[in-house]
Design an enzyme around this catalytic site. Structure first.
Site, PDB file in Angstrom:
ATOM      1  N   THR A   1       0.862  -1.189   0.000  1.00 34.22           N
ATOM      2  CA  THR A   1       0.000   0.000   0.000  1.00 34.22           C
ATOM      3  C   THR A   1       0.896   1.236   0.000  1.00 34.22           C
ATOM      4  O   THR A   1       1.320   1.701  -1.046  1.00 34.22           O
ATOM      5  CB  THR A   1      -0.964  -0.011   1.195  1.00 34.22           C
ATOM      6  OG1 THR A   1      -0.235  -0.256   2.400  1.00 34.22           O
ATOM      7  CG2 THR A   1      -2.041  -1.074   1.025  1.00 34.22           C
TER       8      THR A   1
ATOM      9  N   LYS B   1       4.304  -6.917   3.742  1.00 33.78           N
ATOM     10  CA  LYS B   1       4.041  -5.515   3.447  1.00 33.78           C
ATOM     11  C   LYS B   1       3.759  -4.796   4.758  1.00 33.78           C
ATOM     12  O   LYS B   1       3.324  -5.399   5.746  1.00 33.78           O
ATOM     13  CB  LYS B   1       2.874  -5.354   2.473  1.00 33.78           C
ATOM     14  CG  LYS B   1       1.506  -5.798   2.967  1.00 33.78           C
ATOM     15  CD  LYS B   1       0.754  -4.814   3.845  1.00 33.78           C
ATOM     16  CE  LYS B   1       0.608  -3.467   3.189  1.00 33.78           C
ATOM     17  NZ  LYS B   1      -0.135  -2.531   4.151  1.00 33.78           N
TER      18      LYS B   1
ATOM     19  N   THR C   1      -1.528  -1.576   8.343  1.00 35.16           N
ATOM     20  CA  THR C   1      -1.571  -3.029   8.359  1.00 35.16           C
ATOM     21  C   THR C   1      -0.240  -3.628   7.940  1.00 35.16           C
ATOM     22  O   THR C   1       0.414  -3.163   7.032  1.00 35.16           O
ATOM     23  CB  THR C   1      -2.646  -3.521   7.388  1.00 35.16           C
ATOM     24  OG1 THR C   1      -3.904  -3.037   7.826  1.00 35.16           O
ATOM     25  CG2 THR C   1      -2.705  -5.034   7.333  1.00 35.16           C
TER      26      THR C   1
ATOM     27  N   GLU D   1       6.455   4.721   7.090  1.00 37.68           N
ATOM     28  CA  GLU D   1       6.054   5.992   6.481  1.00 37.68           C
ATOM     29  C   GLU D   1       6.868   7.147   7.061  1.00 37.68           C
ATOM     30  O   GLU D   1       6.791   7.440   8.252  1.00 37.68           O
ATOM     31  CB  GLU D   1       4.568   6.224   6.703  1.00 37.68           C
ATOM     32  CG  GLU D   1       3.709   5.253   5.909  1.00 37.68           C
ATOM     33  CD  GLU D   1       2.244   5.284   6.264  1.00 37.68           C
ATOM     34  OE1 GLU D   1       1.469   4.587   5.583  1.00 37.68           O
ATOM     35  OE2 GLU D   1       1.868   5.975   7.230  1.00 37.68           O
TER      36      GLU D   1
ATOM     37  N   ASN E   1      -0.006  11.410   6.462  1.00 39.41           N
ATOM     38  CA  ASN E   1      -1.193  10.835   7.088  1.00 39.41           C
ATOM     39  C   ASN E   1      -2.304  11.823   7.434  1.00 39.41           C
ATOM     40  O   ASN E   1      -3.426  11.396   7.702  1.00 39.41           O
ATOM     41  CB  ASN E   1      -0.779  10.080   8.361  1.00 39.41           C
ATOM     42  CG  ASN E   1      -0.181   8.734   8.043  1.00 39.41           C
ATOM     43  OD1 ASN E   1      -0.877   7.790   7.705  1.00 39.41           O
ATOM     44  ND2 ASN E   1       1.141   8.644   8.127  1.00 39.41           N
TER      45      ASN E   1
END
Length: 437
Positions: free
Chosen positions: A161, A187, A211, A297, A425
């Site tokens: 993702t 992932k 996730t 991230e 985010n």
């Protein structure tokens, strides 16, 4: 143990595929501006395999997690179908019907029973799956299955993702005179603070842990309860010991298939060969878990938090998690600031017993034996600030904490908190494609 190429298709008897079927057609969720990125993966064993699994202990769990728990409870599976771009979480009864429909469609395309198909999803929460696209993708992937390296790479991409790169490992080792292989893909980049158990229930004796998903394959033959035991222990020391942002996902899942194609007698607990299998599985899981943290991230620095001298393992774990998930500590890591005061503060409000005048805090390179101590017995050591800054400047370092109250310890693989993470985010409500999961 030798590291090799091929990840999930390295073991005998496995094929994979990854395809684009436009699951994010509504433009929701991060990554929507990437164009036709693969978003559906299929992993298939040539024969029925023993299966083990670990699942999120979040009380709000996605429909695929509920489906997989039942499949794993029965102990046998032959395929995994996974999509990115949509979590199929908080989608009510329709979500569970869609998870079942994914298993049925894959079963129909592969000639398998639906109860032998595992399902996983990752992406935006609360959006129904575009089932017409999903069905089309499953049929397309079934026609492209291959044991080539490129097929494994395509599957690894399809489950991503907000990840910036795929995560793959594979190992080869011997059981008797047989060559055995184990491979995996994973992932994860955001919403990372997994705490998984075999049933999805939170063990009363253990602390509660975008996730993360991991799929592992092996051609080893392993007795069912032994396989679950090995995976439980491997996850406890890897995926359940990472954190990027302190948020546990609704979809965290680790699945392991063992199809026995290597041709040896089934491994059981207590066997010397089983111990070797456990070691390889543990290393594969740890490598994948650390790849997730490094690809978190906005992550700029990765920090291994090591706690020593706690009274109990639970208290050591609590201390490590308090420090690793402190926003103030994580921002200081990003700034290259050896701010031991924030570490001390986090230790103090943790559930661990802490005595201020016994705490030592220091920094070391990864695996390094030389620690630069900023605090001894609760007081600054007088090491020059420039020397402390030098110790925390690298992209990876270790934070050593000694509570000096007992013999228990814990480790957590953590990340800093950056402006990039916040920007990524926070999203923009006027642009749905900017909103995360």
């Amino acid at each position: 143990m030798r590291q090799i190429e091929g990840s999930i298709v390295a073991p005998q008897g496995y094929r994979a595929a990854g395809v684009f079927c436009d699951i994010k057609r509504l433009g929701t969720g991060k990554g929507s501006d990437r164009g036709p990125k693969r978003d559906l993966a299929l992993i298939v064993s040539d024969r029925l395999a023993v299966v083990a699994g670990m699942f999120t202990t979040n009380q709000v769990c996605a429909a695929p997690v509920k489906w997989c728990r039942e499949v794993v409870r029965r102990g046998r599976a032959q395929a995994i179908v996974a999509n990115s771009g949509n979590a199929n979480a908080c989608t009510g009864p329709q979500g569970l019907r869609d998870a079942r429909a994914m298993a049925r469609e894959a079963g129909r395309a592969l000639g398998l029973q639906p109860e032998h198909v595992l399902v996983a999803s990752t992406g935006r929460i609360g959006v129904p799956l575009p089932m017409a696209n999903v069905r089309s993708g499953i049929r397309q992937a079934a026609g492209m299955l291959s044991s080539e390296l490129a097929a494994a790479a395509a599957a690894a991409e399809a489950i991503m993702t907000s990840d910036t790169r795929p995560k793959q490992v594979a190992f080869e080792f011997e059981v008797g005179r047989r060559v055995v292989r184990l491979g995996g893909i994973a992932k994860g980049a955001g919403m990372i603070h997994p705490g998984m158990s075999p049933t999805g229930r939170r063990p009363a004796s253990r602390p509660r842990h975008a996730t993360m998903l991991a799929f592992l394959t092996t051609d080893a033959a392993v007795e069912r309860t032994a396989l679950q035991s090995a995976l439980t222990e491997a996850v406890a020391a890897s995926f359940n010991r990472i954190t990027v942002d302190g948020d546990m996902s609704t979809n965290d899942t680790v699945l392991l298939l063992a199809n026995g194609c290597a041709g040896h007698e089934p491994l059981r607990r207590g066997d010397r060969a089983f111990a070797r299998f456990e070691a390889v599985l543990a290393e594969a899981c740890l490598q994948l878990a650390r790849m997730i943290v490094r690809d978190g991230e906005g992550v700029h620095r990765v920090v291994t938090v090591r706690v020593f001298g706690a009274r109990t393992p639970a208290e050591a774990d609590a201390a490590a998690r308090a420090v690793a998930n402190s926003a103030l500590v994580k921002t200081s890591w990003h700034g290259g600031d050896p701010n031991w005061g924030r570490v001390m503060d986090a230790l103090g409000y943790s559930a661990a017993r802490v005595q201020e005048d016994k705490v030592d805090i220091g920094y070391a390179p990864p695996g390094g034996k030389v620690t630069v101590w900023s605090v001894r017995r609760g007081r600054p050591t007088g090491v020059p600030f420039a020397r402390l800054c030098e110790a925390v400047a690298p992209a990876e370092f270790e934070l050593h904490i000694r509570l000096n109250l007992g013999r228990a310890g814990a480790v957590l693989y953590a990340a800093d908190l950056t402006e990039t993470y916040v920007e990524f985010n926070k999203g923009n409500v006027n642009d749905p494609s900017s909103l995360g999961g």
